[in-house]
Write a protein that holds these residues in place. Sequence first.
Motif, PDB file in Angstrom:
ATOM      1  N   PRO A 118     -34.686 -12.090  13.346  1.00 63.53           N
ATOM      2  CA  PRO A 118     -33.246 -11.862  13.257  1.00 63.53           C
ATOM      3  C   PRO A 118     -32.441 -12.905  14.019  1.00 63.53           C
ATOM      4  O   PRO A 118     -32.967 -13.566  14.927  1.00 63.53           O
ATOM      5  CB  PRO A 118     -33.085 -10.483  13.904  1.00 63.53           C
ATOM      6  CG  PRO A 118     -34.215 -10.376  14.862  1.00 63.53           C
ATOM      7  CD  PRO A 118     -35.363 -11.103  14.209  1.00 63.53           C
ATOM      8  N   GLY A 122     -28.677  -9.391  15.349  1.00 68.55           N
ATOM      9  CA  GLY A 122     -29.687  -8.349  15.146  1.00 68.55           C
ATOM     10  C   GLY A 122     -30.624  -8.188  16.344  1.00 68.55           C
ATOM     11  O   GLY A 122     -31.122  -7.086  16.617  1.00 68.55           O
ATOM     12  N   CYS A 224     -38.712  -6.517   7.467  1.00 67.61           N
ATOM     13  CA  CYS A 224     -37.433  -6.308   6.773  1.00 67.61           C
ATOM     14  C   CYS A 224     -36.913  -7.594   6.157  1.00 67.61           C
ATOM     15  O   CYS A 224     -37.047  -8.677   6.748  1.00 67.61           O
ATOM     16  CB  CYS A 224     -36.371  -5.853   7.753  1.00 67.61           C
ATOM     17  SG  CYS A 224     -36.862  -4.503   8.778  1.00 67.61           S
ATOM     18  N   GLY A 226     -33.577  -7.586   5.295  1.00 67.30           N
ATOM     19  CA  GLY A 226     -32.140  -7.332   5.380  1.00 67.30           C
ATOM     20  C   GLY A 226     -31.756  -6.080   4.630  1.00 67.30           C
ATOM     21  O   GLY A 226     -30.762  -5.432   4.959  1.00 67.30           O
ATOM     22  N   LEU A 279     -31.566  -0.039   9.895  1.00 67.29           N
ATOM     23  CA  LEU A 279     -31.319  -1.257   9.108  1.00 67.29           C
ATOM     24  C   LEU A 279     -29.977  -1.133   8.377  1.00 67.29           C
ATOM     25  O   LEU A 279     -29.183  -2.083   8.347  1.00 67.29           O
ATOM     26  CB  LEU A 279     -32.474  -1.481   8.108  1.00 67.29           C
ATOM     27  CG  LEU A 279     -32.434  -2.775   7.320  1.00 67.29           C
ATOM     28  CD1 LEU A 279     -32.570  -3.991   8.234  1.00 67.29           C
ATOM     29  CD2 LEU A 279     -33.526  -2.830   6.255  1.00 67.29           C
ATOM     30  N   ILE A 287     -24.760  -7.292   9.646  1.00 67.25           N
ATOM     31  CA  ILE A 287     -25.941  -8.002  10.152  1.00 67.25           C
ATOM     32  C   ILE A 287     -27.032  -8.019   9.078  1.00 67.25           C
ATOM     33  O   ILE A 287     -27.456  -6.965   8.606  1.00 67.25           O
ATOM     34  CB  ILE A 287     -26.471  -7.324  11.444  1.00 67.25           C
ATOM     35  CG1 ILE A 287     -25.374  -7.357  12.513  1.00 67.25           C
ATOM     36  CG2 ILE A 287     -27.753  -7.987  11.926  1.00 67.25           C
ATOM     37  CD1 ILE A 287     -25.701  -6.561  13.758  1.00 67.25           C
ATOM     38  N   ASP A 288     -27.444  -9.220   8.710  1.00 68.35           N
ATOM     39  CA  ASP A 288     -28.480  -9.386   7.687  1.00 68.35           C
ATOM     40  C   ASP A 288     -29.816  -9.575   8.436  1.00 68.35           C
ATOM     41  O   ASP A 288     -30.190 -10.690   8.780  1.00 68.35           O
ATOM     42  CB  ASP A 288     -28.134 -10.623   6.841  1.00 68.35           C
ATOM     43  CG  ASP A 288     -28.921 -10.661   5.543  1.00 68.35           C
ATOM     44  OD1 ASP A 288     -29.889  -9.884   5.411  1.00 68.35           O
ATOM     45  OD2 ASP A 288     -28.575 -11.478   4.677  1.00 68.35           O
ATOM     46  N   TYR A 289     -30.499  -8.472   8.703  1.00 71.81           N
ATOM     47  CA  TYR A 289     -31.661  -8.472   9.610  1.00 71.81           C
ATOM     48  C   TYR A 289     -32.935  -8.818   8.856  1.00 71.81           C
ATOM     49  O   TYR A 289     -33.456  -8.018   8.092  1.00 71.81           O
ATOM     50  CB  TYR A 289     -31.790  -7.092  10.263  1.00 71.81           C
ATOM     51  CG  TYR A 289     -32.739  -7.045  11.436  1.00 71.81           C
ATOM     52  CD1 TYR A 289     -32.259  -7.024  12.738  1.00 71.81           C
ATOM     53  CD2 TYR A 289     -34.120  -7.017  11.241  1.00 71.81           C
ATOM     54  CE1 TYR A 289     -33.129  -6.972  13.827  1.00 71.81           C
ATOM     55  CE2 TYR A 289     -34.996  -6.972  12.321  1.00 71.81           C
ATOM     56  CZ  TYR A 289     -34.489  -6.943  13.603  1.00 71.81           C
ATOM     57  OH  TYR A 289     -35.350  -6.897  14.675  1.00 71.81           O
ATOM     58  N   ARG A 290     -33.448 -10.033   9.086  1.00 73.25           N
ATOM     59  CA  ARG A 290     -34.676 -10.473   8.405  1.00 73.25           C
ATOM     60  C   ARG A 290     -35.745 -10.747   9.456  1.00 73.25           C
ATOM     61  O   ARG A 290     -35.758 -11.810  10.082  1.00 73.25           O
ATOM     62  CB  ARG A 290     -34.391 -11.721   7.574  1.00 73.25           C
ATOM     63  CG  ARG A 290     -33.291 -11.458   6.539  1.00 73.25           C
ATOM     64  CD  ARG A 290     -33.077 -12.613   5.603  1.00 73.25           C
ATOM     65  NE  ARG A 290     -31.954 -12.335   4.704  1.00 73.25           N
ATOM     66  CZ  ARG A 290     -31.571 -13.132   3.741  1.00 73.25           C
ATOM     67  NH1 ARG A 290     -32.198 -14.267   3.540  1.00 73.25           N
ATOM     68  NH2 ARG A 290     -30.537 -12.814   2.968  1.00 73.25           N
ATOM     69  N   CYS A 311     -37.211  -6.493  18.574  1.00 69.35           N
ATOM     70  CA  CYS A 311     -36.827  -7.281  17.396  1.00 69.35           C
ATOM     71  C   CYS A 311     -37.952  -8.224  16.968  1.00 69.35           C
ATOM     72  O   CYS A 311     -37.695  -9.268  16.398  1.00 69.35           O
ATOM     73  CB  CYS A 311     -35.560  -8.059  17.712  1.00 69.35           C
ATOM     74  SG  CYS A 311     -35.733  -9.196  19.090  1.00 69.35           S
TER      75      CYS A 311
END
Length: 456
Positions: A118, A122, A224, A226, A279, A287-290, A311
């Motif tokens: 992230p 994130g 994840c 996102g 998420l 927040i685009d959580y990758r 994280c």
Amino acid sequence: MKGSQDQSSEMQNSRSIKHDLSQIKRILVVGNGGRENALAWALIKCPEVEGVWVAPGNGGTENHPGCMRLEIKASDVKGLLEASLLHQFNLIVIGPEIPLADGLADVLRDSGLVVFGPGADGAKLEASKTWAKELMSEASVPTAKHWTVSKKEEALALLKKQQRPLVVKADGLAAGKGVTVPDSIEGTAKAIKEAFTGKFGVAGETLVLEELLQGPEVSVFGLCDGERIILLPAAQDHKRLKEGDLGPNTGGMGAYAPAPLLNSNELNNVQKLVLEPILNAMKERGIDYRGVIYAGLMITSSGAKVIEFNCRFGDPECQTLMPLMGPELARVLYACALGCLDQAPILQISNNCSACVVAAASGYPEAARTGDLITSKIKLSKSIQLFHAGTICDKKGNLLTSGGRVLAVTAQGKDFDQAFSLVYKGLEQISFDGITYRNDIGNQVRHSHPQDKKEY
Ligand code: AMP
Ligand code: GLY
């Protein structure tokens, strides 16, 4: 540097494109621990991957064919960016929390690189306990009741009102040392006073006081992109240094997976009640959580509750889990980083039992002794691996200890007895002055057989 709005629209665009995931040829793993050693070992298994570089890696990186070291520290943002552009890495996997919290993923993405991990937004999930608690409350995620305080007097007044021991946590990253779990009201007051002496630096300027929960702990990991999540088997860590769960807290002395503390229904509930809501709550905040969402759970009498979020992968949980992953893992992490898990192959996860025991240096965790010569006669095979953490190779090619957690032996078997028996036989083949490891890792599941396990 591009604005975060540009970055987020580019990330959104990458979601809708059809990606060729077989184009994953060159990967960079950032970090120098056992977790990164295991990640590199697992990622190079993908037939399309030509090389995995680890920055800065350790004395064991180059033992894995196809894995190479890059002499760049995880804190050297400029160096990592330059090397990533020069080597044209298709994917960068960031292992530890500090570079994530410091925004390394953002800097790399701003230059068009594809990153698993992230951004700083994130990573607050781990870097600020107050922020994570607020998010949990927004998302109705089950967790301990909490109070945020920024003054000693306020904290002591709250304690007086509560009339029960409370867990005391520094808000920020404190290298695993920011949490005190007192067993009395006096102990809580002492921990509050100590925390306000500045012992945790900025990390301790704000405290989170928490209701004390009871029950066994288990770690759950979601990969994840996102929007979507792939769940990994639950793992159990052993945080205390000494057998019988005594002694100081450490980063983790051993782990095993799948932890039967959660059966498949319960694990799916964790996905529905914990991972997906958190998420989604991040998505609502833009927040685009990758990357990995790691939920540290306590199984209480009223169900699983979140103790903390991280994280990143856990260490040594990662060393335990990686040998269970199929060779598609690299493509799956690539798909997470591109925001297209729907295009990823199904991640094959072995249903073997996996065990991991850490060999630490004397003096760990307070002041680990370093510079001792390591010898190993361990015979590696498909079901036994040696992951390096605190090791370096000197100029003469000798392997020396260079950190607290030195090595992790991991093994897989049809049951935990078989897996742990291989691990402990392996550990007998390793020596360095002051070597210390727990002999009771996985006692919870040893002498148990698949038919005794809860259904998986
Ligand atoms: P954390 O850094 O938040 O994971 O906390 C470190 C350890 O403290 C956890 O692994 C737990 O063993 C313990 N702990 C944290 N929060 C609580 C709580 N609310 N109740 C009981 N134990 C806790
Ligand atoms: N093994 C615990 C952690 O990585 O935080």
